[in-house]
Enzyme design. Structure first.
Site, PDB file in Angstrom:
ATOM      1  N   GLU A   8     -11.255   3.760   7.291  1.00 49.18           N
ATOM      2  CA  GLU A   8     -10.190   4.715   7.630  1.00 49.18           C
ATOM      3  C   GLU A   8     -10.864   5.996   8.123  1.00 49.18           C
ATOM      4  O   GLU A   8     -10.785   6.335   9.299  1.00 49.18           O
ATOM      5  CB  GLU A   8      -9.312   4.991   6.388  1.00 49.18           C
ATOM      6  CG  GLU A   8      -8.158   5.962   6.643  1.00 49.18           C
ATOM      7  CD  GLU A   8      -7.433   6.369   5.347  1.00 49.18           C
ATOM      8  OE1 GLU A   8      -8.009   6.222   4.262  1.00 49.18           O
ATOM      9  OE2 GLU A   8      -6.293   6.858   5.463  1.00 49.18           O
ATOM     10  N   GLY A  29      -9.550   8.224  -1.658  1.00 46.31           N
ATOM     11  CA  GLY A  29      -9.983   9.619  -1.546  1.00 46.31           C
ATOM     12  C   GLY A  29     -10.831   9.823  -0.303  1.00 46.31           C
ATOM     13  O   GLY A  29     -10.669   9.115   0.698  1.00 46.31           O
ATOM     14  N   HIS A  66      -9.914   1.164  -0.111  1.00 47.37           N
ATOM     15  CA  HIS A  66      -9.706   1.913   1.133  1.00 47.37           C
ATOM     16  C   HIS A  66     -11.040   1.908   1.896  1.00 47.37           C
ATOM     17  O   HIS A  66     -12.045   2.378   1.362  1.00 47.37           O
ATOM     18  CB  HIS A  66      -9.362   3.375   0.834  1.00 47.37           C
ATOM     19  CG  HIS A  66      -7.945   3.638   0.448  1.00 47.37           C
ATOM     20  ND1 HIS A  66      -7.419   3.291  -0.767  1.00 47.37           N
ATOM     21  CD2 HIS A  66      -6.945   4.263   1.127  1.00 47.37           C
ATOM     22  CE1 HIS A  66      -6.156   3.680  -0.824  1.00 47.37           C
ATOM     23  NE2 HIS A  66      -5.840   4.263   0.311  1.00 47.37           N
ATOM     24  N   ASP A 119       1.883   3.881   3.195  1.00 44.52           N
ATOM     25  CA  ASP A 119       0.866   4.773   2.620  1.00 44.52           C
ATOM     26  C   ASP A 119       1.541   5.838   1.757  1.00 44.52           C
ATOM     27  O   ASP A 119       1.444   5.812   0.545  1.00 44.52           O
ATOM     28  CB  ASP A 119      -0.009   5.408   3.706  1.00 44.52           C
ATOM     29  CG  ASP A 119      -1.410   5.736   3.206  1.00 44.52           C
ATOM     30  OD1 ASP A 119      -1.782   5.260   2.124  1.00 44.52           O
ATOM     31  OD2 ASP A 119      -2.137   6.468   3.913  1.00 44.52           O
ATOM     32  N   ASP A 171       1.917   9.510  -5.648  1.00 42.06           N
ATOM     33  CA  ASP A 171       1.930  10.972  -5.473  1.00 42.06           C
ATOM     34  C   ASP A 171       2.217  11.391  -4.028  1.00 42.06           C
ATOM     35  O   ASP A 171       2.453  12.575  -3.773  1.00 42.06           O
ATOM     36  CB  ASP A 171       0.628  11.618  -5.985  1.00 42.06           C
ATOM     37  CG  ASP A 171      -0.617  10.968  -5.417  1.00 42.06           C
ATOM     38  OD1 ASP A 171      -0.500   9.950  -4.684  1.00 42.06           O
ATOM     39  OD2 ASP A 171      -1.722  11.461  -5.696  1.00 42.06           O
ATOM     40  N   HIS A 185       0.843  -1.212   0.000  1.00 40.04           N
ATOM     41  CA  HIS A 185       0.000   0.000   0.000  1.00 40.04           C
ATOM     42  C   HIS A 185       0.870   1.252   0.000  1.00 40.04           C
ATOM     43  O   HIS A 185       1.313   1.719   1.054  1.00 40.04           O
ATOM     44  CB  HIS A 185      -0.927  -0.020   1.224  1.00 40.04           C
ATOM     45  CG  HIS A 185      -2.000   1.021   1.183  1.00 40.04           C
ATOM     46  ND1 HIS A 185      -3.345   0.715   1.230  1.00 40.04           N
ATOM     47  CD2 HIS A 185      -1.950   2.371   1.071  1.00 40.04           C
ATOM     48  CE1 HIS A 185      -4.059   1.823   1.161  1.00 40.04           C
ATOM     49  NE2 HIS A 185      -3.228   2.855   1.088  1.00 40.04           N
ATOM     50  N   HIS A 197       1.260   5.059  -2.190  1.00 38.83           N
ATOM     51  CA  HIS A 197       0.750   5.978  -3.227  1.00 38.83           C
ATOM     52  C   HIS A 197       1.899   6.726  -3.890  1.00 38.83           C
ATOM     53  O   HIS A 197       2.687   7.389  -3.201  1.00 38.83           O
ATOM     54  CB  HIS A 197      -0.185   7.010  -2.606  1.00 38.83           C
ATOM     55  CG  HIS A 197      -1.457   6.435  -2.061  1.00 38.83           C
ATOM     56  ND1 HIS A 197      -2.651   6.521  -2.720  1.00 38.83           N
ATOM     57  CD2 HIS A 197      -1.705   5.746  -0.913  1.00 38.83           C
ATOM     58  CE1 HIS A 197      -3.600   5.926  -2.004  1.00 38.83           C
ATOM     59  NE2 HIS A 197      -3.046   5.455  -0.899  1.00 38.83           N
TER      60      HIS A 197
HETATM   61 ZN   LIG Z   1      -3.884   4.861   0.981  1.00 39.00          ZN
END
Ligand SMILES: [Zn+2]
Length: 341
Positions: free
Chosen positions: A202, A172, A199, A280, A18, A14, A16
């Site tokens: 969370e 998101g 996701h 993350d 960006d 997991h 990302h």
């Molecule tokens: Zn994430």
């Protein structure tokens, strides 16, 4: 820091793209492409790209992605950033990694979703040539994007199945966009044979985890921190063998949980929930996998046996081609033996 933790073979499911851009790279790409940055120095830029200690929610956390995204709109930038992330991971002995990104956040200058995926794939392939790491891609559908746009992302992902893409995800603002809004998107993914991770749990409750598994075909859950709210959902995950992709530092920053002390990762591990350990966002959360492992060692009493357990679980849960898994497991076992654990 424990030296043996630095040397442990690692796996990350997991992460990302960006959220993991080197600040120096943002500075150089901005200069090259004439993008104005509001920061005067690398230090200032770095602090803009990191979540502040005062962060109170996932929505606030997500604001930190706008600056790097400005610099991720060309094939050159995407290829370079993907290569650098894989190299950074290889440097801390990550042997297998799944990198995720939303193609439609990178189309501001006219790239198509397919061009975005191809550019990231080229960067990862370049890193694989130079370092001992295997990297695959997960295509993200954004919660605030339309169902039509997300279906386009899924179709683009399907074009790259067996060419680097191994899954799709929904990410998101969970609090304002519940998973069921995109049920048809993940129905399509399932029909096209693309593995799904979502996701959930969370910035939303355990019910979103149930929806992700029962209606969106999730084989893994991103975070799942709030699973403790519902014992039936926990039982569902055990029955269906659905593991959690946990990211402890990020979970505290987004206030999915109030503090490290209250983070349920140890509880879930003890109760037979599948747990994997992830970053993350390395830049936004100011972390890497070694820091996460150290955190688990110091605050959650993770021992070598626990790290082995989460690594084996992650290999089982990886979306990589099944024929590579025995090879990956062998590599981990060899390294553990060398470390004497
Ligand atoms: Zn994430």
């Amino acid at each position: 820091m424990n030296e043996w933790i630095n040397r442990l073979p690692k796996i990350e499911l997991h992460c990302h793209l960006d959220g993991c851009v080197r600040p120096q790279t943002v500075a150089e790409i901005s200069e090259r492409e004439g993008i104005e940055l509001s920061a005067d120095s690398l230090d200032e830029l770095t602090s803009w790209m990191r979540v502040p200690p005062s962060c109170t929610s996932l929505v606030e956390y997500l604001k930190r992605f706008e600056l790097p995204l400005q610099c991720m709109q060309t094939p050159y930038a995407l290829e370079r950033i993907a290569r650098e992330l894989a190299e950074d991971a290889a440097y801390e002995n990550v042997k297998y990694m799944e990198v995720r990104f939303a193609p439609h956040l990178h189309t501001r200058q006219g790239m198509t979703a397919a061009e975005v995926i191809a550019s990231v794939g080229a960067g990862l392939a370049a890193a694989e040539k130079n370092a001992d790491i295997i990297v695959r891609m997960i295509v993200i559908c954004m919660r605030h994007h339309s169902v039509e746009l997300n279906m386009e992302a899924v179709r683009a992902a399907a074009q790259f199945l067996s060419k680097g893409v191994v899954g799709v995800d929904l990410a998101g603002d969970e609090a304002n966009y519940p998973p069921e809004l995109h049920e048809s998107v993940f129905q399509l993914a399932d029909e096209l044979g693309i593995p799904v991770t979502i996701h959930a749990g969370e910035a939303g409750g355990a019910n979103n985890i149930r929806t992700a598994v029962e209606r969106l075909h999730a084989r893994r859950i991103g975070h799942g921190v709030r699973l403790y709210e519902d014992a039936e959902v926990a039982q569902l995950l055990r029955e269906r063998n659905v593991p959690l992709e946990m990211c402890v530092t990020s979970n505290v920053q987004t206030k999915a949980v109030d503090s490290f002390e209250k983070h349920p990762i140890r509880l879930y591990l003890n109760r037979g929930i599948g747990v994997t350990v992830n970053t993350d966002n390395r830049t936004v959360s100011d972390t890497d996998l070694t820091k996460e492992y150290n955190l688990l060692s110091h605050r959650f009493q993770f021992k070598a046996a626990d790290f082995k357990k989460v690594a084996v679980r992650a290999i089982e849960a990886a979306f990589v081609e099944p024929e590579l898994k025995p090879q990956l497991l062998r590599k981990f076992q060899e390294e553990w033996e060398k470390l004497g654990i």
